[in-house]
Design a protein around this motif. Structure first.
Motif, PDB file in Angstrom:
ATOM      1  N   GLU A  57     -49.534  -0.572  36.374  1.00 25.68           N
ATOM      2  CA  GLU A  57     -49.920  -1.632  37.294  1.00 25.68           C
ATOM      3  C   GLU A  57     -51.395  -1.550  37.708  1.00 25.68           C
ATOM      4  OE1 GLU A  57     -48.416  -4.254  38.580  1.00 25.68           O
ATOM      5  OE2 GLU A  57     -46.347  -3.985  37.942  1.00 25.68           O
TER       6      GLU A  57
ATOM      7  N   SER B 222     -39.072   9.858  27.468  1.00 23.58           N
ATOM      8  CA  SER B 222     -38.147  10.191  28.543  1.00 23.58           C
ATOM      9  C   SER B 222     -37.815   8.947  29.373  1.00 23.58           C
ATOM     10  CB  SER B 222     -38.732  11.319  29.377  1.00 23.58           C
ATOM     11  OG  SER B 222     -38.648  11.027  30.728  1.00 23.58           O
TER      12      SER B 222
ATOM     13  N   GLU C 122     -32.543  -0.582  49.828  1.00 25.52           N
ATOM     14  CA  GLU C 122     -33.721   0.058  50.397  1.00 25.52           C
ATOM     15  C   GLU C 122     -33.311   1.159  51.365  1.00 25.52           C
ATOM     16  OE1 GLU C 122     -36.753  -3.339  51.481  1.00 25.52           O
ATOM     17  OE2 GLU C 122     -34.692  -4.019  51.533  1.00 25.52           O
TER      18      GLU C 122
ATOM     19  N   ASP D  54     -39.732  15.058  38.722  1.00 24.02           N
ATOM     20  CA  ASP D  54     -40.575  14.399  37.729  1.00 24.02           C
ATOM     21  C   ASP D  54     -39.719  13.634  36.730  1.00 24.02           C
ATOM     22  OD1 ASP D  54     -43.209  15.164  38.460  1.00 24.02           O
ATOM     23  OD2 ASP D  54     -42.719  17.207  37.850  1.00 24.02           O
ATOM     24  N   GLU D  55     -40.355  12.629  36.132  1.00 22.38           N
ATOM     25  CA  GLU D  55     -39.655  11.748  35.192  1.00 22.38           C
ATOM     26  C   GLU D  55     -38.826  12.501  34.139  1.00 22.38           C
ATOM     27  OE1 GLU D  55     -38.526   8.232  34.618  1.00 22.38           O
ATOM     28  OE2 GLU D  55     -40.436   8.220  35.686  1.00 22.38           O
ATOM     29  N   ARG D  56     -39.448  13.429  33.460  1.00 23.18           N
ATOM     30  CA  ARG D  56     -38.725  14.087  32.365  1.00 23.18           C
ATOM     31  C   ARG D  56     -37.587  14.930  32.909  1.00 23.18           C
ATOM     32  NH1 ARG D  56     -41.497  17.567  28.614  1.00 23.18           N
ATOM     33  NH2 ARG D  56     -42.566  18.369  30.464  1.00 23.18           N
TER      34      ARG D  56
ATOM     35  N   THR E   9     -34.676  12.685  33.684  1.00 23.74           N
ATOM     36  CA  THR E   9     -33.941  12.297  32.485  1.00 23.74           C
ATOM     37  C   THR E   9     -33.011  13.418  32.036  1.00 23.74           C
ATOM     38  OG1 THR E   9     -35.839  10.965  31.858  1.00 23.74           O
ATOM     39  CG2 THR E   9     -34.221  11.386  30.153  1.00 23.74           C
TER      40      THR E   9
ATOM     41  N   ARG F  21     -34.507   1.305  37.902  1.00 23.70           N
ATOM     42  CA  ARG F  21     -34.658   1.713  36.508  1.00 23.70           C
ATOM     43  C   ARG F  21     -33.676   2.829  36.164  1.00 23.70           C
ATOM     44  NH1 ARG F  21     -40.525   2.289  35.862  1.00 23.70           N
ATOM     45  NH2 ARG F  21     -40.778   0.069  35.516  1.00 23.70           N
TER      46      ARG F  21
ATOM     47  N   ARG G 133     -30.222   2.862  33.627  1.00 22.21           N
ATOM     48  CA  ARG G 133     -30.066   3.791  32.515  1.00 22.21           C
ATOM     49  C   ARG G 133     -28.756   4.540  32.596  1.00 22.21           C
ATOM     50  NH1 ARG G 133     -35.650   6.764  32.739  1.00 22.21           N
ATOM     51  NH2 ARG G 133     -34.365   8.601  32.979  1.00 22.21           N
TER      52      ARG G 133
ATOM     53  N   ALA H  71     -34.689  -9.849  44.461  1.00 23.31           N
ATOM     54  CA  ALA H  71     -35.910  -9.312  45.060  1.00 23.31           C
ATOM     55  C   ALA H  71     -36.114  -7.849  44.660  1.00 23.31           C
ATOM     56  CB  ALA H  71     -35.866  -9.446  46.581  1.00 23.31           C
ATOM     57  N   LEU H  72     -35.030  -7.074  44.615  1.00 27.83           N
ATOM     58  CA  LEU H  72     -35.151  -5.671  44.203  1.00 27.83           C
ATOM     59  C   LEU H  72     -35.657  -5.592  42.762  1.00 27.83           C
ATOM     60  CD1 LEU H  72     -31.906  -3.958  45.590  1.00 27.83           C
ATOM     61  CD2 LEU H  72     -34.224  -3.823  46.508  1.00 27.83           C
TER      62      LEU H  72
ATOM     63  N   ALA I 130     -39.363  -6.505  42.299  1.00 23.69           N
ATOM     64  CA  ALA I 130     -40.344  -5.579  42.868  1.00 23.69           C
ATOM     65  C   ALA I 130     -40.663  -4.413  41.937  1.00 23.69           C
ATOM     66  CB  ALA I 130     -39.845  -5.042  44.210  1.00 23.69           C
ATOM     67  N   VAL I 131     -39.846  -4.205  40.914  1.00 21.64           N
ATOM     68  CA  VAL I 131     -40.038  -3.040  40.048  1.00 21.64           C
ATOM     69  C   VAL I 131     -41.324  -3.191  39.235  1.00 21.64           C
ATOM     70  CG1 VAL I 131     -39.068  -1.717  38.136  1.00 21.64           C
ATOM     71  CG2 VAL I 131     -37.561  -2.681  39.876  1.00 21.64           C
ATOM     72  N   PRO I 132     -42.207  -2.174  39.291  1.00 22.32           N
ATOM     73  CA  PRO I 132     -43.454  -2.262  38.526  1.00 22.32           C
ATOM     74  C   PRO I 132     -43.164  -2.319  37.028  1.00 22.32           C
ATOM     75  CG  PRO I 132     -43.394  -0.237  39.851  1.00 22.32           C
ATOM     76  CD  PRO I 132     -42.101  -0.922  40.038  1.00 22.32           C
ATOM     77  N   THR I 133     -44.064  -2.934  36.298  1.00 25.32           N
ATOM     78  CA  THR I 133     -43.906  -3.046  34.854  1.00 25.32           C
ATOM     79  C   THR I 133     -44.274  -1.719  34.184  1.00 25.32           C
ATOM     80  OG1 THR I 133     -44.764  -4.148  32.907  1.00 25.32           O
ATOM     81  CG2 THR I 133     -46.276  -3.887  34.732  1.00 25.32           C
ATOM     82  N   LEU I 134     -43.863  -1.565  32.941  1.00 26.99           N
ATOM     83  CA  LEU I 134     -44.349  -0.424  32.159  1.00 26.99           C
ATOM     84  C   LEU I 134     -45.274  -0.920  31.062  1.00 26.99           C
ATOM     85  CD1 LEU I 134     -41.228   1.867  31.930  1.00 26.99           C
ATOM     86  CD2 LEU I 134     -43.401   2.376  33.023  1.00 26.99           C
TER      87      LEU I 134
ATOM     88  N   ALA J 297     -45.093  -7.800  39.491  1.00 32.43           N
ATOM     89  CA  ALA J 297     -44.106  -7.288  40.434  1.00 32.43           C
ATOM     90  C   ALA J 297     -44.341  -7.946  41.787  1.00 32.43           C
ATOM     91  CB  ALA J 297     -44.237  -5.773  40.549  1.00 32.43           C
TER      92      ALA J 297
END
Ligand code: SF4
Ligand code: SF4
Lengths: 323, 419
Positions: A217, A254, B52, B189-191, B194, B219, B223, B256-257, B260-264, B272
């Motif tokens: 973003e 990931s 929220e 963290d992201e990884r 996952t 997100r 998943r 709305a939820l 609001a999610v940012p794009t990748l 968003a």
């Protein structure tokens, strides 16, 4: 025009078991009006690196070069550094509470920040504080200026923290995970605000985050950190389209649900590639000295620190989009 | 009971907290943190509860586990009513239904080796044979991918992800049937997230575990989860299969939820959309549809021909007057004693109201209210705004309608909109 140029930055923290290297030779630059994201996980050194710029962390030993607008900051005495910190480089943290004082009204905090760097009269400063609040998206600034931080929602508090940071009209805003503590419904607004501020005020933003959504973003350029070193850097579009470093690729995979790697902490810094204990492609050469930077593709500023991009290897063997 | 019977069935669950004030600590109201929710969860299934912060999802988790006793409603577990359990049965229930929290540090004492902490539930439930304990701990550690040899180490020797694995091992000691996971990965963290999610998936498959997954992260929910219930201010506003619900939301709050999610994708940045305003105070929830104070598509009054977007801005202005959030004199001072005309424009700008509403009657009503406001008569202004600019969304609680795949509670789904 380059505003900030960091070279060979090292940061060490003393611990009971001896000094721990948090940042181990990191280089990056930030231009005026540009948003650069330092992306990394816990332990990547991203926070330590940005706190080292103006030495906000107590007890950290900082080495290397930090040139800001032509001046070497690592040589500065504490007083000069303090004034740079207030006037030219401002910080915003994950928890807005870190920068706000609960016992003063938001107006008083902004007014004080303005008057610390400018001999404006109280009335002038107050008027400027109101317009700053408006600039950061507080709908009823004149009505809100006498509120105390606890009377505001989390999203508004973070906006006020940004207003305080902007009070001295800095050239560089260092924002460490500024949206992480906020609900996703508020994040988009704050990202938009940072985007606008950077464009309208020609403000350089150094944004520290672990969240690739925030990077997509906001960033113009991206610096990917792992184990205290830069793994990859490049323009945001290139990096998202063609992540080149094995670590960056794992990061993107990931997001798509591939659960590779381990929860072990990164291998302590030594001279090899810090990622090699997790890297699916590691070869013996990866332990032999620091991998140097190589061009990742035709994009001039897209660089990777990985032996596979060097002359002795064929990046084709890495497979995937980057080859 | 047949295989189709839910393992967990929650009906009209309520959790209210008294608000006490003053020297005598008299109860002056109630925070309606959870205000009548229904949930069903089958074995081997993952249900997400999203919303929220402040929407009541964590309170829902604690009260359905009877860690806090519910104010009303019924929780049935494996066919039996948890509210009627005696101590022994409640103990049994606590072994079979476990809670996993966001911050694993809460589950571990820094001065106790992690193996002992993992074994702790056995103290409470009277498993004292040392050999059996050691065996169980080793087995559970292996299940979550932690080397049993490290059981005598201390929490600080583990990474955040490893600590969450340890917390999971502890939750699995008694082979529970139900795991309530409250934002179990949001601090990671992201990884690492996952990996923990994939571990949860494996364990679920192997042990037919039912998981109630509480999260604010769309997100992650997409998943990992099968079905979703979207919660707003103590109520469920939409439910259905995860993909269908988030692909094509039927309730404006869900929409709305998602928005609001940012794009990748950096090429799509800036799309968003934030959802304005805060979650209202659950001690004093808005009338009618609780989302009407923020809903981007709140239904305009029938009397006027104005679109939802414009009506939203006028309603925001009205709510600001009601909240005493407009101080005309301050605004005047700020604009250097500007004329009334300038003030009117400034107020409209502040709330995004167009210079002139397209519907003549609506414009007249709004202008009259603004005049009262500028004349210092806030009461009259409010009355004028409340009479003219009112919506079915605030007058009537929406019924829950079936959607193609689930259900949603919104007046926009009413057969003939009840203006
Ligand atoms: S240098 Fe070696 S270990 Fe490091 S990323 Fe490249 S292949 Fe992997
Ligand atoms: S009932 Fe009205 S306010 Fe509530 S969600 Fe539907 S349109 Fe929006």
């Amino acid at each position: 025009m380059t505003l900030l140029s960091v070279e060979g930055l090292r940061v060490e923290f003393p611990t009971d078991e001896g000094p721990v290297e948090a940042v181990d030779g990191v280089d990056f630059t930030v231009d005026r009006g540009e948003v650069v994201c330092l992306v990394g996980e816990t332990g990547s050194g991203k926070t330590a690196a940005c706190e080292a710029l103006t030495r906000i962390a107590d007890g950290a030993a900082v080495d290397g070069s930090v040139r800001f607008d032509g001046r070497e900051l690592t040589d500065c005495d504490d007083r000069t550094l303090r004034s740079v910190r207030g006037d030219r480089i401002a910080h915003v943290f994950q928890q807005p509470g870190t920068s706000l004082d609960p016992v003063y009204s938001v107006g008083d905090q902004i007014i004080e920040a303005i008057r610390l760097h400018d001999d404006a009269s109280r009335n002038e400063a107050r008027a400027r504080a109101v317009s700053l609040l408006e600039d950061v998206g507080i709908a009823a600034p004149a009505e809100r200026i006498d509120a105390y931080p606890h009377q505001l929602s989390g999203g508004m508090r973070q906006r006020v923290a940004i207003a305080v940071a902007l009070a001295a009209d800095p050239d560089l805003l260092v924002a460490d995970e500024p949206t992480t503590a906020l609900d996703v419904t508020l994040q988009a607004g704050l990202l938009e605000l940072l985007r606008e501020l950077s464009a309208e005020r020609d403000l350089a933003v150094l944004l520290v985050t672990h969240d690739l959504g925030v990077v997509a973003e906001l960033a113009d350029r991206v610096v990917v950190l792992y184990g205290g070193r830069v793994m990859e850097r490049g323009g945001v579009e290139t990096l998202f389209e063609r992540p080149a470093h094995p670590y960056t690729r794992l990061l993107f995979e990931s997001l798509r649900g591939t659960a590779d790697g381990s929860d072990d902490r990164p291998t302590p810094a030594d001279d090899g590639c810090p990622f090699r204990s997790e890297c699916p492609y590691a070869v013996p050469d990866c332990a032999e000295g620091r991998p140097s930077f190589h061009a990742a593709d035709d994009e001039p500023a897209h660089e990777v620190a990985c032996v596979f991009y060097g002359p002795d290897y064929d990046i084709g063997t890495l497979g995937g989009e980057g080859s | 009971m047949s295989d189709d019977d839910p393992l967990l069935s929650v009906r009209d669950l309520k959790k209210h907290y008294p608000v006490k004030r003053g020297f005598l600590r008299r109860t002056v109201g109630h925070v309606r943190a959870v205000d009548g929710i229904d949930l069903k969860l089958r074995r081997g299934e993952t249900l997400a509860l999203v919303g929220e912060s402040g929407c009541g999802k964590s309170t829902a988790a604690r009260s359905l586990l009877h860690l806090e006793s519910p104010t009303g409603g019924e929780v049935r577990f494996d066919g039996a009513s948890v509210g009627s359990f005696d101590d022994g049965e409640l103990n049994q229930f606590r072994r079979r239904a476990q809670l996993l929290l966001q911050n694993p540090d809460e589950a571990f004492n820094p001065r106790i080796p992690v193996g002992e902490s993992v074994a702790e539930p056995m103290d409470i439930h009277g498993v004292s044979d040392p050999e059996r304990r050691e065996e169980l701990v080793a087995d559970r550690l292996e299940r979550v991918g932690i080397d049993p040899e490290t059981a005598d180490r201390y929490p600080h020797e583990f990474s955040g992800g490893q600590k969450q694995r340890l917390a999971l091992a502890r939750a699995l000691v008694f082979d529970p049937d139900l795991l309530v996971a409250d934002e179990p990965t949001s601090a990671l963290d992201e990884r690492v997230q996952t990996r923990i999610l994939s571990l949860l998936e494996t364990l679920q498959d192997r042990h037919d575990l039912a998981i109630l997954f509480i999260s604010h992260d769309i997100r992650t929910v997409r998943r990992f989860c099968d079905r979703v219930a979207v919660m707003y201010l103590g109520e469920i506003v939409e439910r259905g299969p995860v993909e269908a619900v988030f692909e094509d939301p039927q309730h404006p709050y869900t929409q709305a939820l998602v928005d609001a999610v940012p794009t990748l994708d950096p090429g799509e940045r800036g799309e968003a959309k934030p959802l304005d305003g805060d979650v209202p105070d659950p001690a004093d929830p808005p009338s009618g549809c609780r989302f009407h104070t923020r809903c981007p598509v709140v239904i305009p009054p029938e009397a006027f021909d104005i679109d939802a977007e414009t009506f939203r801005t006028v309603l925001n202005l009205r709510l600001a007057v009601a909240a005493d959030d407009i101080d005309v004199e301050r605004l005047r001072g700020r604009l250097n004693d500007a004329s009334d005309e300038r003030l009117r424009t400034a107020l409209r700008e502040r709330y995004g109201v167009p210079d002139s509403l397209s519907d003549g009657d609506a414009e007249r009503a709004l202008s009259a209210a603004l005049d009262s406001l500028l004349a210092g008569d806030e009461e009259a202004a409010l009355e004028q705004l409340e009479t003219s600019f009112t919506t079915v969304c605030e007058r009537r609680e929406p019924e829950t309608h079936d959607t193609p795949v689930g259900s949603a509670a919104c007046h926009r789904r009413d057969e003939s909109p009840p203006f």
